[in-house]
Design a protein around this motif. Structure first.
Motif, PDB file in Angstrom:
ATOM      1  N   ARG A  55       4.179   1.781   3.006  1.00  0.00           N
ATOM      2  CA  ARG A  55       4.766   0.975   2.527  1.00  0.00           C
ATOM      3  C   ARG A  55       4.120   0.046   1.605  1.00  0.00           C
ATOM      4  O   ARG A  55       2.975  -0.649   1.904  1.00  0.00           O
ATOM      5  N   GLN A  56       4.808  -0.273   0.493  1.00  0.00           N
ATOM      6  CA  GLN A  56       4.242  -1.295  -0.476  1.00  0.00           C
ATOM      7  C   GLN A  56       4.839  -2.458  -0.889  1.00  0.00           C
ATOM      8  O   GLN A  56       6.112  -2.264  -1.074  1.00  0.00           O
ATOM      9  N   THR A  57       4.299  -3.420  -0.759  1.00  0.00           N
ATOM     10  CA  THR A  57       4.987  -4.613  -1.250  1.00  0.00           C
ATOM     11  C   THR A  57       3.945  -5.659  -1.824  1.00  0.00           C
ATOM     12  O   THR A  57       2.617  -5.473  -1.902  1.00  0.00           O
ATOM     13  N   VAL A  58       4.307  -6.951  -2.302  1.00  0.00           N
ATOM     14  CA  VAL A  58       3.543  -7.911  -2.978  1.00  0.00           C
ATOM     15  C   VAL A  58       3.506  -9.078  -2.168  1.00  0.00           C
ATOM     16  O   VAL A  58       4.812  -9.420  -1.564  1.00  0.00           O
ATOM     17  N   ILE A  59       2.605  -9.505  -1.847  1.00  0.00           N
ATOM     18  CA  ILE A  59       2.537 -10.966  -0.972  1.00  0.00           C
ATOM     19  C   ILE A  59       1.920 -12.098  -1.991  1.00  0.00           C
ATOM     20  O   ILE A  59       0.874 -11.833  -2.650  1.00  0.00           O
ATOM     21  N   LYS A  60       2.530 -13.116  -2.105  1.00  0.00           N
ATOM     22  CA  LYS A  60       2.341 -14.375  -2.838  1.00  0.00           C
ATOM     23  C   LYS A  60       1.604 -15.333  -2.081  1.00  0.00           C
ATOM     24  O   LYS A  60       2.114 -15.737  -1.141  1.00  0.00           O
ATOM     25  N   LEU A  69      -0.056  -5.171  -0.919  1.00  0.00           N
ATOM     26  CA  LEU A  69      -0.188  -4.628   0.169  1.00  0.00           C
ATOM     27  C   LEU A  69       0.271  -3.203   0.392  1.00  0.00           C
ATOM     28  O   LEU A  69       1.557  -2.871   0.040  1.00  0.00           O
ATOM     29  N   PHE A  70      -0.540  -2.310   1.263  1.00  0.00           N
ATOM     30  CA  PHE A  70       0.089  -1.457   1.591  1.00  0.00           C
ATOM     31  C   PHE A  70      -0.263  -1.132   3.010  1.00  0.00           C
ATOM     32  O   PHE A  70      -1.311  -1.559   3.635  1.00  0.00           O
ATOM     33  N   GLN A  71       0.981  -0.844   3.751  1.00  0.00           N
ATOM     34  CA  GLN A  71       0.868  -0.860   5.125  1.00  0.00           C
ATOM     35  C   GLN A  71       1.441   0.847   6.032  1.00  0.00           C
ATOM     36  O   GLN A  71       2.287   1.130   5.184  1.00  0.00           O
ATOM     37  N   THR A  72       0.809   0.735   6.879  1.00  0.00           N
ATOM     38  CA  THR A  72       1.691   1.926   7.905  1.00  0.00           C
ATOM     39  C   THR A  72       1.473   1.660   9.254  1.00  0.00           C
ATOM     40  O   THR A  72       0.496   0.597   9.664  1.00  0.00           O
ATOM     41  N   GLU A  73       2.200   1.799  10.006  1.00  0.00           N
ATOM     42  CA  GLU A  73       2.202   1.827  11.510  1.00  0.00           C
ATOM     43  C   GLU A  73       1.059   2.621  12.259  1.00  0.00           C
ATOM     44  O   GLU A  73       0.670   3.613  11.680  1.00  0.00           O
TER      45      GLU A  73
END
Length: 74
Positions: A55-60, A69-73
């Protein structure tokens, strides 16, 4: 003596709900759209086809710019 600001803690699920429990996270700072794209390309070259499982997203962050942010369970 220094005091830590609670809003700076990216592990605070109230403030940063995108960082979920029981996940493995790679958090990388960036300062421009071009730099963000370069980071994403480098991560994709490491993970290959498995990049789609992240999962890719941006954190401010209030003090330290934006983070990719790169995330996996787990």
């Amino acid at each position: 003596m220094t005091e830590a600001k609670s809003e700076a803690n990216i592990l605070d699920s109230q403030r940063y709900p995108t960082i979920q429990d029981n996940t493995l996270n790679l958090v990388v700072p960036f300062s421009s759209h071009n730099e963000k794209e370069q980071i994403a390309a480098k991560i994709a070259s490491v993970f290959g086809d498995e990049i789609n499982q992240l999962r890719q997203t941006v954190i401010k962050h209030p003090y330290n710019k934006s983070f990719l942010l790169f995330q996996t369970e787990l």
